[in-house]
Scaffold this motif. Structure first.
Motif, PDB file in Angstrom:
ATOM      1  N   HIS A   1       0.805  -1.215   0.000  1.00  0.00           N
ATOM      2  CA  HIS A   1       0.000   0.000   0.000  1.00  0.00           C
ATOM      3  C   HIS A   1       0.839   1.267   0.000  1.00  0.00           C
ATOM      4  N   ALA A   2       2.149   1.121   0.069  1.00  0.00           N
ATOM      5  CA  ALA A   2       3.093   2.225  -0.047  1.00  0.00           C
ATOM      6  C   ALA A   2       4.420   1.627  -0.471  1.00  0.00           C
ATOM      7  N   ALA A   3       5.309   2.477  -1.018  1.00  0.00           N
ATOM      8  CA  ALA A   3       6.579   1.980  -1.530  1.00  0.00           C
ATOM      9  C   ALA A   3       7.646   3.051  -1.376  1.00  0.00           C
ATOM     10  N   ALA A   4       8.888   2.600  -1.222  1.00  0.00           N
ATOM     11  CA  ALA A   4      10.029   3.512  -1.199  1.00  0.00           C
ATOM     12  C   ALA A   4      11.198   2.832  -1.885  1.00  0.00           C
ATOM     13  N   THR A   5      11.811   3.537  -2.819  1.00  0.00           N
ATOM     14  CA  THR A   5      12.982   3.016  -3.513  1.00  0.00           C
ATOM     15  C   THR A   5      14.178   3.905  -3.204  1.00  0.00           C
ATOM     16  N   MET A   6      15.309   3.277  -2.957  1.00  0.00           N
ATOM     17  CA  MET A   6      16.528   3.953  -2.553  1.00  0.00           C
ATOM     18  C   MET A   6      17.608   3.623  -3.585  1.00  0.00           C
ATOM     19  N   SER A   7      17.895   4.553  -4.471  1.00  0.00           N
ATOM     20  CA  SER A   7      18.911   4.349  -5.517  1.00  0.00           C
ATOM     21  C   SER A   7      18.614   3.116  -6.343  1.00  0.00           C
ATOM     22  N   GLY A   8      17.347   2.861  -6.610  1.00  0.00           N
ATOM     23  CA  GLY A   8      16.995   1.687  -7.389  1.00  0.00           C
ATOM     24  C   GLY A   8      15.788   1.944  -8.256  1.00  0.00           C
ATOM     25  N   GLN A   9      15.941   1.830  -9.570  1.00  0.00           N
ATOM     26  CA  GLN A   9      14.862   2.130 -10.508  1.00  0.00           C
ATOM     27  C   GLN A   9      14.790   1.042 -11.577  1.00  0.00           C
ATOM     28  N   GLN A  10      13.617   0.896 -12.172  1.00  0.00           N
ATOM     29  CA  GLN A  10      13.456   0.002 -13.312  1.00  0.00           C
ATOM     30  C   GLN A  10      12.498   0.677 -14.278  1.00  0.00           C
ATOM     31  N   VAL A  11      13.050   1.413 -15.222  1.00  0.00           N
ATOM     32  CA  VAL A  11      12.227   2.109 -16.200  1.00  0.00           C
ATOM     33  C   VAL A  11      11.685   1.110 -17.211  1.00  0.00           C
ATOM     34  N   GLN A  12      12.578   0.322 -17.807  1.00  0.00           N
ATOM     35  CA  GLN A  12      12.172  -0.741 -18.719  1.00  0.00           C
ATOM     36  C   GLN A  12      12.688  -2.078 -18.208  1.00  0.00           C
TER      37      GLN A  12
ATOM     38  N   ALA B   1       4.105   5.766 -16.266  1.00  0.00           N
ATOM     39  CA  ALA B   1       4.017   4.962 -15.052  1.00  0.00           C
ATOM     40  C   ALA B   1       2.873   3.962 -15.186  1.00  0.00           C
ATOM     41  N   ALA B   2       3.122   2.726 -14.810  1.00  0.00           N
ATOM     42  CA  ALA B   2       2.091   1.697 -14.916  1.00  0.00           C
ATOM     43  C   ALA B   2       0.834   2.136 -14.176  1.00  0.00           C
ATOM     44  N   PRO B   3      -0.337   2.121 -14.835  1.00  0.00           N
ATOM     45  CA  PRO B   3      -1.565   2.613 -14.181  1.00  0.00           C
ATOM     46  C   PRO B   3      -1.882   1.941 -12.854  1.00  0.00           C
ATOM     47  N   GLN B   4      -1.546   0.647 -12.711  1.00  0.00           N
ATOM     48  CA  GLN B   4      -1.901  -0.036 -11.470  1.00  0.00           C
ATOM     49  C   GLN B   4      -1.145   0.526 -10.269  1.00  0.00           C
ATOM     50  N   SER B   5      -0.049   1.282 -10.521  1.00  0.00           N
ATOM     51  CA  SER B   5       0.768   1.789  -9.427  1.00  0.00           C
ATOM     52  C   SER B   5       0.409   3.203  -9.010  1.00  0.00           C
ATOM     53  N   LEU B   6      -0.494   3.847  -9.716  1.00  0.00           N
ATOM     54  CA  LEU B   6      -0.703   5.279  -9.507  1.00  0.00           C
ATOM     55  C   LEU B   6      -1.370   5.603  -8.172  1.00  0.00           C
ATOM     56  N   ASP B   7      -2.034   4.625  -7.557  1.00  0.00           N
ATOM     57  CA  ASP B   7      -2.688   4.893  -6.272  1.00  0.00           C
ATOM     58  C   ASP B   7      -1.797   4.522  -5.092  1.00  0.00           C
ATOM     59  N   ILE B   8      -0.534   4.219  -5.342  1.00  0.00           N
ATOM     60  CA  ILE B   8       0.395   3.826  -4.284  1.00  0.00           C
ATOM     61  C   ILE B   8       1.285   5.011  -3.939  1.00  0.00           C
ATOM     62  N   PRO B   9       1.199   5.566  -2.726  1.00  0.00           N
ATOM     63  CA  PRO B   9       2.119   6.640  -2.346  1.00  0.00           C
ATOM     64  C   PRO B   9       3.552   6.119  -2.312  1.00  0.00           C
ATOM     65  N   MET B  10       4.490   6.966  -2.717  1.00  0.00           N
ATOM     66  CA  MET B  10       5.835   6.464  -2.986  1.00  0.00           C
ATOM     67  C   MET B  10       6.898   7.495  -2.655  1.00  0.00           C
ATOM     68  N   ILE B  11       7.967   7.040  -2.014  1.00  0.00           N
ATOM     69  CA  ILE B  11       9.205   7.799  -1.844  1.00  0.00           C
ATOM     70  C   ILE B  11      10.211   7.278  -2.856  1.00  0.00           C
ATOM     71  N   LEU B  12      10.866   8.199  -3.566  1.00  0.00           N
ATOM     72  CA  LEU B  12      11.979   7.837  -4.448  1.00  0.00           C
ATOM     73  C   LEU B  12      13.199   8.642  -4.014  1.00  0.00           C
ATOM     74  N   GLY B  13      14.343   7.972  -3.876  1.00  0.00           N
ATOM     75  CA  GLY B  13      15.527   8.680  -3.429  1.00  0.00           C
ATOM     76  C   GLY B  13      16.800   8.197  -4.092  1.00  0.00           C
ATOM     77  N   ASN B  14      17.769   9.071  -4.100  1.00  0.00           N
ATOM     78  CA  ASN B  14      19.125   8.744  -4.533  1.00  0.00           C
ATOM     79  C   ASN B  14      20.110   9.456  -3.625  1.00  0.00           C
TER      80      ASN B  14
ATOM     81  N   TRP C   1      21.326   8.095 -11.564  1.00  0.00           N
ATOM     82  CA  TRP C   1      20.257   8.985 -11.123  1.00  0.00           C
ATOM     83  C   TRP C   1      19.119   9.155 -12.129  1.00  0.00           C
ATOM     84  N   PRO C   2      19.351   9.086 -13.453  1.00  0.00           N
ATOM     85  CA  PRO C   2      18.280   9.447 -14.389  1.00  0.00           C
ATOM     86  C   PRO C   2      17.039   8.576 -14.294  1.00  0.00           C
ATOM     87  N   GLY C   3      17.177   7.303 -13.928  1.00  0.00           N
ATOM     88  CA  GLY C   3      15.996   6.462 -13.791  1.00  0.00           C
ATOM     89  C   GLY C   3      15.043   6.992 -12.743  1.00  0.00           C
ATOM     90  N   GLN C   4      15.593   7.491 -11.636  1.00  0.00           N
ATOM     91  CA  GLN C   4      14.731   8.053 -10.595  1.00  0.00           C
ATOM     92  C   GLN C   4      14.002   9.293 -11.105  1.00  0.00           C
TER      93      GLN C   4
END
Length: 520
Positions: free
Chosen positions: A230-241, A312-325, A393-396
């Motif tokens: 129901h929430a997510a946080a990514t720390m220096s980790g991205q997956q664009v494709q 952004a994948a539509p299924q993820s849009l209702d998930i609050p999210m922290i993104l960091g680098n 950094w660009p993926g974030q």
């Protein structure tokens, strides 16, 4: 927004102090005389003022097959030792086994009525290495200080988790994404059983560093993961494709060829000793060079679209999210004392940058832009700034911008700027946010130091992350959401503060050409 107000910062850090002190001291005083803690059939231990249950099996799997869940009831089981790691290159000192589907739980209070928010951690190491046995990611400090239940998960890595075999063998229908499906199975275990450990299955936050963050981004595009967090946080980790199926098959074939196998060799792969499969990972990657890459595959079933392309994948849009680098990502793996920095000059700087970035721009032009915008920087400073901004950094930025453009549920972005007090050449490098969030400042491998500034920043970051788990908003009153065009960013430093687009000119520079996701 130039500065986070002192009031807001004290609300976050002060709240953590209120949580940490009574819980840590009180829990120790209250539980020390008690017997070894038990939940169901699992017999755990007391660790850092909380209860710890380690090495809980959540699934079983045959090689290259989808895992099946482990029954929760059954004979009594010792849960005081970590389970084995997935077989991988390196980390020879730790037990490894294909039978690696184990998770760990730290909880302040193992009663169903407690219903604390749950934080589930996925480890880094891309999709090939790593584990949650690293002392930096032990969960007792976070469970106590954040007043949450912490779960960490091992899963299948490398070819066991991500080799793309379906085109060669119909029985390997889920190959290419088995490691991701393991994580989904672990989240289903959390949904079904975490209440017994004092957790609230309706408030589950996933968080992960480096490859762990990439795994989370990928889950946000996997239909089977919907509703499990129901929430997510990514720390220096991205997956664009994700990896395209053609590239994934070329990598799988290169690995099989190294083993002396052709397209008809999947049955032999199933019977081969695991050590041989891992040894064969020394073959070069046929797509991008360097180490052979295995990662999530766009298989159109388990993963029917790219996580953050074209949006952004539509299924993820209702998930609050922290993104960091972190500010100096590449100082962790481009050693300032190593051969890649030896003899660095203004003349060879462009070529050395070009060898490390994932965006195809004229390196002479790149260096000229850096020298024009930051004339006081040395060649080494430009090298690390450019390799960070053009690689790590660009993926974030792409993910945060995509969520903002889609008016997703709120997104918050951070940048860790506090340099390591232990190593003056390290700066704020890849992995350096881990001990602040987990409160493991004195653990082996931490570069944070244990001084008052480190402790204060750890309390602030722990409050931010645990607050997101509890309420869907970071636990810092003045952390503004990330929106376009402002790009509000929390800068975690000696004096945490908000800044709009703090590396804007570098972001714009690297946005002039497409980012190439490693492995895609």
């Amino acid at each position: 927004m130039d500065r986070m107000t002192r009031r807001g910062l004290m609300q976050g850090a002060g709240a953590m102090a209120m949580i940490t002190t009574p819980l840590g001291a009180g829990a120790r005083a209250r539980t020390a005389p008690l017997a070894q803690p038990r939940v169901g059939r699992y017999r755990g231990l007391r660790e850092g003022g909380v209860m710890a249950f380690k090495g809980i099996r959540y699934g079983r799997a045959a090689r290259f097959a989808r895992a099946v869940p482990e029954p929760f009831s059954g004979p009594e089981q010792d849960a005081t030792q970590f389970g084995p790691l997935c077989p991988q290159r390196g980390m020879a000192e730790a037990p490894q086994s294909e039978d690696c589907l184990f998770l760990n739980v730290w909880t302040p209070d193992a009663h169903a009525a407690a219903r604390r928010a749950v934080m589930v951690y996925f480890h880094g190491g891309a999709y090939a290495n790593g584990s949650v046995t690293d002392p930096l990611t032990h969960g007792s400090h976070l469970a106590a200080g954040g007043d949450v239940v912490v779960v960490s998960v091992n899963h299948r890595l490398g070819p066991l988790g991500y080799a793309w075999l379906r085109p060669l063998d119909a029985q390997a229908a889920d190959s290419g994404n088995l490691g991701q499906l393991d994580l989904i199975l672990a989240l289903q275990w959390v949904r079904d059983h975490i209440a017994a450990f004092g957790g609230d299955p309706s408030r589950v936050m996933v968080f992960g560093q480096s490859g762990g963050g990439a795994k989370i981004a990928t889950l946000m595009a996997m239909p089977a993961a919907r509703g499990l967090f129901h929430a997510a946080a990514t720390m220096s980790g991205q997956q664009v494709q994700a990896s395209g199926p053609g590239h994934a098959l070329a990598r799988t074939r290169a690995w099989m060829a190294r083993l002396g196998l052709g397209d008809d060799g999947v049955a032999a792969l199933r019977a081969m000793p695991i050590a041989r499969l891992i040894d064969a990972l020394d073959t070069p990657d046929p797509i991008m060079g360097g180490s052979l890459y295995f990662g999530p595959v766009l298989d159109m079933t388990n993963l029917p679209r790219h996580p953050f392309w074209p949006d952004a994948a539509p299924q993820s849009l209702d998930i609050p999210m922290i993104l960091g680098n972190v500010h100096d990502e590449t100082r962790a793996f481009l050693d300032p004392r190593g051969p890649k920095l030896a003899g660095l000059t203004w003349d060879n700087l462009p070529q050395r940058i070009a060898a490390e970035v994932k965006i195809d721009l004229d390196p002479q032009w790149v260096v000229a832009q850096y020298r024009a915008n930051a004339p006081e920087w040395s060649a080494e400073q430009i090298y690390y700034a450019a390799t960070t901004a053009g690689r790590s950094w660009p993926g974030q930025v792409i993910e945060a911008d995509a969520r903002a453009a889609a008016s997703a549920q709120a997104t918050w972005v951070y940048q860790l700027d506090r340099p390591s007090p232990r190593d003056p050449l390290r700066g704020a490098a890849h992995t350096d946010d881990i001990p602040y969030v987990f409160g493991t400042l004195d653990a082996p491998g931490s570069y944070s130091g244990t001084d008052a500034q480190a402790r204060a920043l750890s309390a602030t970051m722990m409050a931010a992350f645990s607050g997101l788990a509890r309420s869907g908003r970071p636990g810092l009153a003045d952390w503004a959401p990330y929106r376009l065009p402002a790009r509000a960013t929390m800068v975690f430093d000696a004096a945490p503060h908000m800044a709009d687009d703090p590396r804007g000119w570098q972001r714009r520079l690297w946005a002039t050409a497409p980012y190439v996701q490693p492995g895609s």
